[in-house]
Design an enzyme around this catalytic site. Structure first.
Site, PDB file in Angstrom:
ATOM      1  N   ARG A   1      -8.171 -10.809   9.985  1.00 24.64           N
ATOM      2  CA  ARG A   1      -7.588  -9.624  10.501  1.00 24.64           C
ATOM      3  C   ARG A   1      -7.491  -9.632  11.977  1.00 24.64           C
ATOM      4  NH1 ARG A   1     -11.415  -8.461   6.783  1.00 24.64           N
ATOM      5  NH2 ARG A   1     -10.816  -7.334   4.704  1.00 24.64           N
TER       6      ARG A   1
ATOM      7  N   HIS B   1       0.769  -1.289  -0.076  1.00 22.66           N
ATOM      8  CA  HIS B   1      -0.058  -0.047   0.037  1.00 22.66           C
ATOM      9  C   HIS B   1       0.877   1.313   0.006  1.00 22.66           C
ATOM     10  CE1 HIS B   1      -3.746  -2.267   0.422  1.00 22.66           C
ATOM     11  NE2 HIS B   1      -3.378  -2.563   1.442  1.00 22.66           N
TER      12      HIS B   1
HETATM   13  C1  LIG Z   1      -7.952 -10.097   4.424  1.00 15.73           C
HETATM   14  C2  LIG Z   1      -6.596  -9.731   4.593  1.00 15.73           C
HETATM   15  C3  LIG Z   1      -6.135  -8.827   3.715  1.00 15.73           C
HETATM   16  C4  LIG Z   1      -4.805  -7.885   3.823  1.00 15.73           C
HETATM   17  N1  LIG Z   1      -4.435  -7.572   2.729  1.00 15.73           N
HETATM   18  C5  LIG Z   1      -3.085  -6.886   2.972  1.00 15.73           C
HETATM   19  C6  LIG Z   1      -2.520  -6.107   1.810  1.00 15.73           C
HETATM   20  O1  LIG Z   1      -3.094  -6.366   0.969  1.00 15.73           O
HETATM   21  N2  LIG Z   1      -1.523  -5.435   2.069  1.00 15.73           N
HETATM   22  C7  LIG Z   1      -0.827  -5.472   3.508  1.00 15.73           C
HETATM   23  O2  LIG Z   1       0.013  -4.579   3.551  1.00 15.73           O
HETATM   24  N3  LIG Z   1      -1.634  -5.958   4.627  1.00 15.73           N
HETATM   25  C8  LIG Z   1      -2.426  -6.950   4.217  1.00 15.73           C
HETATM   26  N4  LIG Z   1      -3.182  -7.650   5.230  1.00 15.73           N
HETATM   27  C9  LIG Z   1      -2.474  -7.456   6.457  1.00 15.73           C
HETATM   28  C10 LIG Z   1      -1.375  -8.377   6.637  1.00 15.73           C
HETATM   29  O3  LIG Z   1      -1.742  -9.676   5.854  1.00 15.73           O
HETATM   30  C11 LIG Z   1      -1.064  -8.975   8.057  1.00 15.73           C
HETATM   31  O4  LIG Z   1      -0.507  -7.733   8.681  1.00 15.73           O
HETATM   32  C12 LIG Z   1       0.612  -9.537   8.102  1.00 15.73           C
HETATM   33  O5  LIG Z   1       0.342 -10.943   7.330  1.00 15.73           O
HETATM   34  C13 LIG Z   1       0.592  -9.925   9.626  1.00 15.73           C
HETATM   35  O6  LIG Z   1       1.720 -11.087   9.630  1.00 15.73           O
HETATM   36  P1  LIG Z   1       2.053 -11.533  11.080  1.00 15.73           P
HETATM   37  O7  LIG Z   1       3.469 -12.070  10.895  1.00 15.73           O
HETATM   38  O8  LIG Z   1       2.163 -10.390  12.036  1.00 15.73           O
HETATM   39  O9  LIG Z   1       0.881 -12.719  11.155  1.00 15.73           O
HETATM   40  P2  LIG Z   1       0.691 -14.160  10.796  1.00 15.73           P
HETATM   41  O10 LIG Z   1       1.019 -14.384   9.449  1.00 15.73           O
HETATM   42  O11 LIG Z   1      -0.539 -14.428  11.281  1.00 15.73           O
HETATM   43  O12 LIG Z   1       1.936 -14.717  11.497  1.00 15.73           O
HETATM   44  C14 LIG Z   1       1.829 -15.125  12.997  1.00 15.73           C
HETATM   45  C15 LIG Z   1       2.445 -16.436  13.180  1.00 15.73           C
HETATM   46  O13 LIG Z   1       2.477 -16.990  14.665  1.00 15.73           O
HETATM   47  C16 LIG Z   1       2.366 -18.245  14.741  1.00 15.73           C
HETATM   48  N5  LIG Z   1       1.943 -18.720  16.031  1.00 15.73           N
HETATM   49  C17 LIG Z   1       0.558 -18.170  16.600  1.00 15.73           C
HETATM   50  N6  LIG Z   1       0.529 -18.478  17.924  1.00 15.73           N
HETATM   51  C18 LIG Z   1       1.790 -19.119  18.062  1.00 15.73           C
HETATM   52  C19 LIG Z   1       2.379 -20.093  19.040  1.00 15.73           C
HETATM   53  N7  LIG Z   1       1.436 -20.208  20.291  1.00 15.73           N
HETATM   54  N8  LIG Z   1       3.309 -20.669  19.033  1.00 15.73           N
HETATM   55  C20 LIG Z   1       4.226 -20.535  17.883  1.00 15.73           C
HETATM   56  N9  LIG Z   1       3.739 -19.772  16.891  1.00 15.73           N
HETATM   57  C21 LIG Z   1       2.240 -19.327  16.835  1.00 15.73           C
HETATM   58  C22 LIG Z   1       1.224 -18.642  13.541  1.00 15.73           C
HETATM   59  O14 LIG Z   1       1.010 -19.862  13.263  1.00 15.73           O
HETATM   60  C23 LIG Z   1       1.582 -17.689  12.291  1.00 15.73           C
HETATM   61  O15 LIG Z   1       2.516 -18.256  11.556  1.00 15.73           O
HETATM   62  C24 LIG Z   1      -4.357  -8.326   5.128  1.00 15.73           C
HETATM   63  C25 LIG Z   1      -4.732  -9.029   6.060  1.00 15.73           C
HETATM   64  C26 LIG Z   1      -5.983  -9.989   5.845  1.00 15.73           C
HETATM   65  C27 LIG Z   1      -6.447 -10.652   6.941  1.00 15.73           C
END
Ligand SMILES: Cc1cc2nc3c(=O)[nH]c(=O)nc-3n(C[C@H](O)[C@H](O)[C@H](O)COP(=O)(O)OP(=O)(O)OC[C@H]3O[C@@H](n4cnc5c(N)ncnc54)[C@H](O)[C@@H]3O)c2cc1C
Length: 492
Positions: A312, A49
């Protein structure tokens, strides 16, 4: 004893792991799933974005705008596909126009570059098939494959010394004098001086294990439809968004052209009870279709090959009346050296590189006076994918390796050579989902109907896996039990 333990290998945890590997540290990543990018980071729009949708003077605005700027060089270093597809946000009424002007102002305050307001004629020049009277045109918006990026970040971190312990779900965290002991469901016990909680939807649960935050994550499901790459040809070039709804749940149902040549339609935005509830619902899929058709009438006769959902991490509940809560990215004042990343929702993919730098440089390295790892190698090579090679390049590869001539996935024309590269990945992931994310096999029209048996054969014959061990993803997801699940239901 580790210096840093990162919980969660989504795009954020993997980006932090790579930043951590730039310092002389012993770092481990714990992930509950059997691969990186199995959570929200594999189920989003993949849009980088520009940063005009988020309120000024917030962490979301800061990380979004800064993160976007890192991408071209980062994708170069990591051999990740990046397409500067650009974006239009389309409106039809005078009210829409007012809202678009407000967004443009917000973009200027956030220091976004390459934004302009355009009229119907200019929209037609950019996207002849899209219906709309006014639009914001964003020149810097781009797309990546979010799972490819996450895998690349993790592989590069691994190359630079970071350990990844997959299929280990953190179940408890105890604090002793100056370190933490983290236990997992596989009886692993990890001692670490610093903890980074990047567990996405479960970051509130991880934070509660040390009483370091009382924030709660509310899942808001986003459902998508995928248009097959053949059907998607010549429909759109840019990402096409509507004027966003005012409820703060999402950016509205949009059309995104992907690196692999598909078009994504979605996401919807509905609060759900369970964090893992990523079901697709026929009512919502109907809404996706009709909203998409109102943006691009030609979609009326288009067929969809698959649906999927991602949730989300909202920090407000359905009836709270709130519309915006900023990211939490901080060392907890209740648990020293415990860094919480909570509520990293969109634009979390775009923000990930900037969040990672902030966590490592501004929070950890400054406090602990860390020394740089002079041997850090920023370069990672991904697997060679036939789709992105010229015929000459493919011929040359075939001369050296006949596996380049054996088609395994008929829909996406993926060869045995590509499957073998994916199986031999540096993180040692051997699941069908792992091969799928790395090669794009099983993602075409038949959704694996043709190639799953062939890939299973390769897994058994080439690396000696027992057919019983072949899994979609998690330990319990054995292929022979989950076949129906995996190929999914046909979406009419
Ligand atoms: C529908 C949708 C559309 C989106 N579109 C965009 C977009 O176009 N552009 C953009 O910039 N952002 C977008 N986002 C946001 C973006 O996808 C997220 O902000 C980002 O992927 C978050 O990454 P993360 O690593 O924080 O979370 P995650 O990818 O969820 O990673 C967290 C990890 O922690 C692990 N975990 C959880 N609990 C434990 C535990 N107890 N022990 C060990 N591991 C654990 C999980 O298995 C997971 O792999 C979108 C989100 C959604 C839902």
């Amino acid at each position: 004893m580790y210096d840093i333990c990162i919980i969660g290998a989504g795009v954020v945890g993997s980006a932090i792991a790579r930043e951590a590997s730039k310092y002389n540290l012993k770092t481990i990543v714990l992930e509950k799933e059997s691969d990186v990018a199995e959570g929200t980071s594999k189920a989003n729009s993949g849009v980088l974005h520009a940063g005009f949708n988020v309120p000024p003077n917030t962490l979301k605005a800061k990380f979004n705008v800064e993160g976007l700027d890192y991408f071209p060089a980062l994708c170069d270093e990591l051999d990740v596909h990046y397409a500067n597809c650009k974006k239009i946000v389309v409106g039809n009424t005078k009210e829409d126009l007012k809202y678009l002007q407000k967004l443009l102002e917000q973009g200027k305050k956030n220091n976004c570059k390459g934004l302009s307001l355009i009229d119907e004629k200019q929209i037609k020049n950019i996207e002849p098939k899209v219906k709309g009277k006014y639009a914001i045109y964003s020149e810097k918006t781009a797309v990546v494959l979010p799972y490819e990026l996450t895998i690349a970040l993790a592989e590069n971190a691994h190359k630079n010394g970071v350990e990844f312990l997959l299929e280990n779900e953190v179940t408890s965290i105890e604090k002793s004098n100056n370190y933490y002991t983290i236990k997992t469901n596989k009886n692993s016990s990890i001692e670490t001086k610093i903890v980074v909680n990047s567990a996405g939807l479960y970051s509130d649960k991880i934070a509660s294990m040390t009483n370091s935050s009382d924030k709660k994550v509310y899942p808001v499901r986003g459902e998508y439809l995928i248009i097959d790459s053949d059907e998607a040809k010549n429909l759109i070039n840019t990402a096409v968004y509507p004027v966003p709804p005012s409820d703060g749940k999402g950016l509205g149902i949009h059309l995104t052209p992907t690196i692999n040549g598909n078009i994504l339609i979605g996401p919807s935005a509905d609060f759900v009870q369970e964090k893992d509830d990523v079901e697709n619902t026929s009512d919502v899929l109907e809404i996706l279709k009709s909203e998409a058709i109102s943006l691009l009438p030609e979609l009326k006769n288009t067929k969809f090959i698959k649906s999927y959902s991602g949730n989300r991490t909202k920090l407000f509940s359905e009836n709270s009346g709130e519309k915006f809560v900023d990211y939490i990215v901080e060392e907890s004042d209740k648990a020293e050296n415990f860094i919480n990343l909570i509520g990293i929702e969109s634009p979390g993919l775009t923000s990930a590189p900037a969040i990672a730098r902030f966590v490592m440089e501004d929070i950890i390295a400054k406090k602990h006076k860390l020394k740089k790892n002079t041997k850090f190698d920023p370069i990672r090579k991904g697997i060679k994918r036939g789709k992105f090679l010229s015929q000459n390049e493919k011929n040359e590869l075939y001369k050296k390796d006949k596996n380049w001539g054996e088609i395994i996935c008929r829909c996406e024309q993926i060869t045995k050579a590509e499957i073998l590269q994916a199986i031999n990945n540096p993180l040692n992931v051997k699941t069908l989902n792992g091969i799928k994310k790395r090669t794009h096999s099983m993602m075409g029209r038949c959704q694996g109907g043709f190639c799953i048996p062939k890939i299973s054969e390769i897994l058994t014959e080439e690396i000696g896996m027992n057919p019983d061990e072949i899994r979609k993803s998690r330990a319990e997801g054995k292929l022979y039990e989950r076949y129906e699940d995996f190929i999914g239901e046909e979406v009419k």
